[in-house]
Design an enzyme around this catalytic site. Structure first.
Site, short mmCIF file in Angstrom:
data_model
loop_
_atom_site.label_atom_id
_atom_site.label_comp_id
_atom_site.label_asym_id
_atom_site.label_seq_id
_atom_site.Cartn_x
_atom_site.Cartn_y
_atom_site.Cartn_z
CD GLU A 138 5.04 -9.31 -9.33
OE1 GLU A 138 5.81 -7.93 -9.48
OE2 GLU A 138 5.53 -9.69 -7.97
CD GLN B 149 6.56 -13.81 -2.56
OE1 GLN B 149 6.80 -12.72 -2.37
NE2 GLN B 149 7.67 -14.70 -2.60
CG PHE C 248 2.31 -8.92 -5.04
CD1 PHE C 248 1.86 -7.80 -4.15
CD2 PHE C 248 2.79 -10.28 -4.17
CE1 PHE C 248 2.07 -7.68 -2.98
CE2 PHE C 248 2.92 -9.77 -2.60
CZ PHE C 248 2.47 -8.58 -2.03
CG HIS D 16 -0.16 -9.76 1.85
ND1 HIS D 16 0.50 -8.40 2.14
CD2 HIS D 16 1.00 -10.32 1.37
CE1 HIS D 16 1.44 -8.23 1.72
NE2 HIS D 16 2.04 -9.52 1.30
#
Ligand SMILES: Cc1ncc(C[n+]2csc(CCOP(=O)(O)OP(=O)(O)O)c2C)c(N)n1
Length: 658
Positions: free
Chosen positions: A397, A419, A423, A464
């Protein structure tokens, strides 16, 4: 020291010498000024001049160089006027940063020099971005970037080398191995014999060059860069050299053994080359005296001018104005024709239409090419736009955001897909320290949009599900967009891409496939800083954004008798303060619903703002409703308890009764 000069003419040899002499004499002057208390800090490159000068002379003027704090010789060889350099160090207006950043922390498009940020590593990835632009535009150009051996321990180094080699970018990575990183010797910095050996691991050609031998530096780098222009690829160079003075002047060199100092003193690049030129009859002591007095006169004149230039007078308006690159919003209206789209389709179509409009816009992210991204937003993009513009990236990243920065320096827009928004922490440094600050520091745009699939409600656990907008709303220089509906998402994404500033574009994953709306078929834009008033009522103001807007709507549907203004902020930076204040002045009550956990979230700032500016209008304390102060749990019932939806209903009804 051996000099192989057969292939270099005498004029060039003298040029190499004079170009080394200049930074040396400037430095000697700086050390005097430092002792006199006329300058505050100095990072010395004495003994390392051959690297700066040799590399710069091997580069073409139109090729970018990204120097570090010991590379004065790069600036002088590129003929940056001394007056401007001195003004920069003195924090004067005629410097490069209007007194906002110090020493070599600046860039200049005029001289194609892109200075470092203090964090050392990020510019390695920025060089990748500039080199990518050269490659995409088929320009036979090399980008040279510098790091110390200490900086090679940073993740940015690994990421940048890996990306450059996977994408075969024409970057000349120059490690100046000068023995110490502050007080840390190489033995405590890395555990291999030569840093150049790391090239093998990246499938990258690498060379070791005597960094104190100007002829070797110039000759070898000239050959290597010429070959890189013909055959674009990254090359790693380890220059062996030594830091002859302290990390910066105040810190000294007590920890350096004297015999090392003595050894390297013998290898001084300037003195040795001078003796050689004299031996060869190319230079005489008289010539040398003339060179020296000319340079000294130039230094003295420029210093006089820099010292006499007026000090900068602080002006808040100027400071605030320069945080963002100017952007004239252009409102593009759409025709009548609409289609029913899910949130996710609106983003996909919006992105696609922007790719059509901006024909060199590049999108980058993990698995976004043939695979179409984990959410399939870029499905079919490779067929439409090709792999040059739709780029799968390694898992890095930081580097990819730095690449976006480099593309922007080369005037190419980019969109980087995280994504998952979680992240972005792996790319946090370049966003908050490079992209956010670069315009304020030296007037350079960071034309990058970072797409952030975020949010909970999908039972995805602590890594997430985060909605981490607060990490960015508090950083001046960034814009933060957070739509709740397909129509807004499409129009705001178009604006985000048009805007030359760094934009964090939050897309709530739980909305991707659950929210539908009639959305105009063609391209259109929506302005930043304009909230939407979704419901009107006299009793209370509800303020939210993202998924919170939908929770508020469902609670209002459950209680149709509640008379509420419902404000969907749509963009958090810039913020539509007027819409908020006007509504609260009308209703006298405000409740702010935020999906993120409470402390330090934007709800707290909104609450403070309402208290400060609407105190006389309030009939109740401003209420903030947010998630629990825990990481986001995985299983459904824990996540539901964590999220504020049910608490919102209770708090809303309570506040109405107040
Ligand atoms: C991320 C980060 N960590 C620590 C520092 C503090 N720091 C500044 S320069 C430096 C040493 C750098 O060594 P090296 O890369 O070898 O360059 P040199 O100064 O020797 O030329 C350190 C530790 C920093 N600027 N950034």
């Amino acid at each position: 020291m051996q000099y192989q000069t057969d292939q270099i003419d005498q004029t060039t040899l003298l040029h190499l010498y004079k170009n080394m002499l200049k930074p040396r004499l400037i430095e000697e002057k700086m050390l005097v000024l430092l002792r006199q208390g006329k300058i505050s800090k100095w990072f010395s490159g004495i003994g390392q001049e051959a690297i700066s000068v040799g590399v710069t002379m091997a580069m073409k003027d139109e090729e970018y160089i990204l120097p570090m704090h010991r590379n004065l010789g790069i600036f002088t060889t590129r003929n940056v006027p001394l007056f401007r350099l001195f003004c920069q160090w003195q924090g004067k207006m005629s410097g490069f940063t209007k007194g906002r950043d110090r020493s070599f922390h600046f860039g200049t498009q005029e001289y194609k020099l892109i200075g470092m940020i203090s964090h050392l590593g990020p510019q390695l990835g920025v060089a990748d971005g500039i080199a990518l632009a050269s490659k995409l535009k088929n320009r036979q150009e090399v980008t040279a970037v510098f790091t110390g051996e200490g900086g090679t321990s940073e993740g940015d180094f690994h990421e940048a080398l890996n990306v450059a080699s996977v994408w075969q970018l024409p970057v000349l990575f120059c490690i100046e191995n000068n023995g110490y990183g502050l007080s840390t010797p190489t033995s405590e910095q890395y555990f291999c014999e030569n840093l150049a050996d790391r090239g093998v691991g990246y499938g990258m050609e690498s060379h070791i060059i005597d960094g104190n031998n100007i002829v070797e530096v110039y000759q070898k780098i000239s050959e290597i860069t010429e070959s890189m222009r013909q055959n674009p690829r990254p090359v790693l160079i380890e220059f062996k050299t030594f830091r002859m003075r302290g990390h910066e002047e105040a810190s000294g060199t007590k920890y350096v053994p004297q015999d090392l100092m003595d050894f390297w003193e013998q290898k001084d690049p300037l003195n040795n080359f001078k003796s050689f030129l004299i031996e060869q009859g190319i230079l005489t002591e008289t010539d040398d005296d003339v060179f020296r007095s000319k340079i000294k006169a130039e230094i003295d004149t420029a210093l006089d001018m820099a010292f006499t230039e007026d000090a900068i007078v602080p002006d808040m308006e100027t400071e605030l104005r320069d945080v963002y690159h100017p952007f004239e919003y252009e409102h593009v209206t759409h025709k009548e024709k609409t289609e029913e789209l899910r949130f996710i389709d609106a983003i996909s179509t919006g992105l696609k239409q922007s790719m059509e409009k901006h024909t060199d816009l590049v999108v980058m992210g993990q698995d976004i090419a043939d695979y179409g991204g984990v959410f399939k937003i870029t499905e079919g993009f490779v067929e439409a736009f090709g792999k040059d513009r739709v780029r799968n990236t390694p898992i890095c990243e930081s580097s990819i955001i730095e690449v976006g920065m480099g593309l922007s320096i080369a005037n190419i827009k980019s969109v980087v897909e995280m994504q998952f928004a979680d992240f972005v922490s792996s790319g946090f440094n370049p966003i908050v320290n490079y992209l956010a600050k670069v315009h304020y520091r030296w007037n350079q745009k960071a034309d990058v949009v970072v797409r952030m699939p975020c949010g909970a409600g999908v039972a995805a656990g602590p890594f997430h599900s985060q909605t981490n907008e607060a990490w960015f709303t508090k950083t001046p220089g960034l814009k933060v967009v957070y739509p709740a509906f397909p129509y807004d998402a499409k129009g705001l994404l178009a604006t985000a891409i048009n805007d030359p500033n760094p934009v964090l574009f939050f897309e709530h994953k739980a909305l991707y496939r659950t929210v539908r709306q009639d959305v105009p078929t063609d391209y259109y834009t929506l302005p930043f800083g304009k909230a939407a008033l979704l419901n009107e009522g006299q009793e209370i103001t509800i303020i939210s954004y993202g998924a919170g807007v939908h929770w508020a709507i469902s609670i209002l549907e459950k209680h149709p008798n509640i008379q509420a203004d419902l404000i969907d902020l749509r963009t958090l930076q810039p913020l539509d303060t007027e819409a908020i204040l006007t509504s609260v002045k009308k209703t006298g009550k405000a409740i702010i619903l935020q999906e993120d956990s409470l402390f330090g979230g934007i709800a707290s700032d909104l609450s403070a703002m309402i208290m400060e500016q609407c105190f006389e209008y309030l009939d109740a304390p401003v209420k903030r409703v947010a998630s629990m102060e825990t990481p986001i749990p995985f299983i459904g019932q824990l996540e539901e308890q964590y999220l504020p939806k049910s608490r919102f209903e209770i708090e809303l009804l309570e506040l109405l009764k107040y």
